[in-house]
Write a protein that holds these residues in place. Structure first.
Motif, PDB file in Angstrom:
ATOM      1  N   VAL A   1       4.330   1.469 -11.067  1.00 25.56           N
ATOM      2  CA  VAL A   1       3.016   0.993 -11.504  1.00 25.56           C
ATOM      3  C   VAL A   1       2.802  -0.403 -10.951  1.00 25.56           C
ATOM      4  N   VAL A   2       1.616  -0.656 -10.413  1.00 22.80           N
ATOM      5  CA  VAL A   2       1.204  -2.004 -10.047  1.00 22.80           C
ATOM      6  C   VAL A   2       0.003  -2.370 -10.903  1.00 22.80           C
ATOM      7  N   GLY A   3       0.100  -3.474 -11.627  1.00 23.31           N
ATOM      8  CA  GLY A   3      -1.011  -3.973 -12.415  1.00 23.31           C
ATOM      9  C   GLY A   3      -1.736  -5.054 -11.642  1.00 23.31           C
ATOM     10  N   GLY A   4      -2.986  -4.801 -11.277  1.00 22.89           N
ATOM     11  CA  GLY A   4      -3.762  -5.742 -10.488  1.00 22.89           C
ATOM     12  C   GLY A   4      -3.828  -5.310  -9.043  1.00 22.89           C
ATOM     13  N   LEU A   5      -5.014  -4.958  -8.565  1.00 24.58           N
ATOM     14  CA  LEU A   5      -5.169  -4.424  -7.210  1.00 24.58           C
ATOM     15  C   LEU A   5      -5.486  -5.528  -6.203  1.00 24.58           C
ATOM     16  N   GLY A   6      -6.498  -6.333  -6.486  1.00 25.17           N
ATOM     17  CA  GLY A   6      -6.883  -7.404  -5.579  1.00 25.17           C
ATOM     18  C   GLY A   6      -7.130  -6.904  -4.166  1.00 25.17           C
ATOM     19  N   LEU A   7      -6.673  -7.632  -3.180  1.00 24.29           N
ATOM     20  CA  LEU A   7      -6.819  -7.236  -1.789  1.00 24.29           C
ATOM     21  C   LEU A   7      -5.834  -6.136  -1.393  1.00 24.29           C
ATOM     22  N   GLY A   8      -4.890  -5.809  -2.279  1.00 27.51           N
ATOM     23  CA  GLY A   8      -4.039  -4.639  -2.079  1.00 27.51           C
ATOM     24  C   GLY A   8      -2.681  -4.882  -1.464  1.00 27.51           C
ATOM     25  N   TYR A   9      -2.277  -6.149  -1.288  1.00 27.78           N
ATOM     26  CA  TYR A   9      -1.044  -6.407  -0.549  1.00 27.78           C
ATOM     27  C   TYR A   9       0.215  -5.997  -1.312  1.00 27.78           C
ATOM     28  N   THR A  10       0.221  -6.148  -2.638  1.00 30.71           N
ATOM     29  CA  THR A  10       1.390  -5.690  -3.401  1.00 30.71           C
ATOM     30  C   THR A  10       1.514  -4.184  -3.338  1.00 30.71           C
ATOM     31  N   ALA A  11       0.397  -3.483  -3.562  1.00 31.05           N
ATOM     32  CA  ALA A  11       0.426  -2.021  -3.513  1.00 31.05           C
ATOM     33  C   ALA A  11       0.836  -1.527  -2.130  1.00 31.05           C
ATOM     34  N   GLU A  12       0.333  -2.169  -1.084  1.00 32.33           N
ATOM     35  CA  GLU A  12       0.698  -1.766   0.271  1.00 32.33           C
ATOM     36  C   GLU A  12       2.193  -1.956   0.515  1.00 32.33           C
ATOM     37  N   ALA A  13       2.752  -3.069   0.000  1.00 26.77           N
ATOM     38  CA  ALA A  13       4.187  -3.308   0.164  1.00 26.77           C
ATOM     39  C   ALA A  13       5.002  -2.248  -0.557  1.00 26.77           C
ATOM     40  N   VAL A  14       4.559  -1.842  -1.749  1.00 27.43           N
ATOM     41  CA  VAL A  14       5.246  -0.786  -2.484  1.00 27.43           C
ATOM     42  C   VAL A  14       5.234   0.510  -1.677  1.00 27.43           C
ATOM     43  N   LEU A  15       4.087   0.868  -1.136  1.00 25.23           N
ATOM     44  CA  LEU A  15       3.968   2.129  -0.403  1.00 25.23           C
ATOM     45  C   LEU A  15       4.720   2.111   0.923  1.00 25.23           C
TER      46      LEU A  15
END
Length: 239
Positions: free
Chosen positions: A70-84
């Motif tokens: 789970v990632v809380g907070g999307l923003g510009l997406g850099y955390t989610a992209e790093a996870v993926l």
């Protein structure tokens, strides 16, 4: 409108006016995307090293394969992209409070276009991360579902909040409530734009059997000087 500055979106939200803008940094010769809430910067593409580090460090601390995150907070997406980008990740839920932010990714108007939306492992959930953490969790169809990692990048820091609704989350009881949604040995990660705060680390250690801070230092392109932010990590009980 000048090509040097463009407001891509503006809309009211329950916690203030939200805007997305693109401007040209003539000194560095790059386009910069910025998310503003009122007069506060939520995120800028000038500084992404610590957001990326949150994703990599959080997943890197997990055990096993077929990880559910789970990632809380999307923003510009850099955390989610790093996870993926981590091949061990099988499922990612991104919780975002502000619906327009999700729409920006769906419409592809951000630097990474629709890469998150197009990844079959990634699902967006419009919701209040803090309320879900205190309640039945981050899968509305499966209340109580546990995850290998829960990574949060919402407030500026544990003592610098966007609004008062999240205050209790950063206290030991709030952190223990979050821990219920982790699998045995699962990882909680938190982004902060400040250097390590020992007071918060003490609270994290009161809620988890293992907790530590990872400073992330990078060169600030605006000042030319090194700048340090923090990723906090904690591991749940092995069960």
């Amino acid at each position: 409108m000048s090509a040097l500055f463009e407001e891509l979106d503006y809309c009211p939200t329950p916690i203030g006016a939200l805007s997305l803008r693109r401007r040209r940094d003539l000194r560095l010769g790059v386009d910069v995307w910025e998310i503003m809430l009122g007069q506060e910067f939520l995120m800028t593409s000038h500084f992404t090293a610590s957001e990326v580090a949150l994703g990599h460090l959080g997943v890197g601390a997990c055990r096993g394969d077929s990880l559910e995150v789970v990632v809380g907070g999307l923003g510009l997406g850099y955390t989610a992209e790093a996870v993926l980008s981590e091949p061990r990740v099988a499922d990612l839920r991104v919780v975002e409070y502000l619906a327009p932010v999700i729409e920006w990714h769906e419409n592809g108007i951000l630097p990474m276009g629709t890469r998150l939306i197009d990844d079959q492992r990634c699902r967006m959930l419009e919701g209040d991360f803090f309320a879900l953490a205190a309640g039945d969790g981050f899968d509305l169809e499966n209340p109580g579902r546990q995850f290998d990692a829960i990574l949060a990048d919402i407030d500026h820091a544990p003592d610098h909040l966007l609004d008062a609704r999240s205050d209790s989350f950063y206290q030991p009881d709030g952190l223990r409530a979050l821990k219920r949604h982790l699998k045995p040995g699962g990882i909680f990660g938190l982004w902060s734009d400040k250097v390590t705060d020992q007071r918060f680390l003490d609270r994290l250690e009161a809620a988890f059997p293992e907790a530590w801070a990872e400073p992330v230092t990078f060169d600030n392109p605006l000042t030319g000087n090194p700048f340090t932010q923090t990723v906090y990590l904690a591991r749940a009980d092995d069960g």
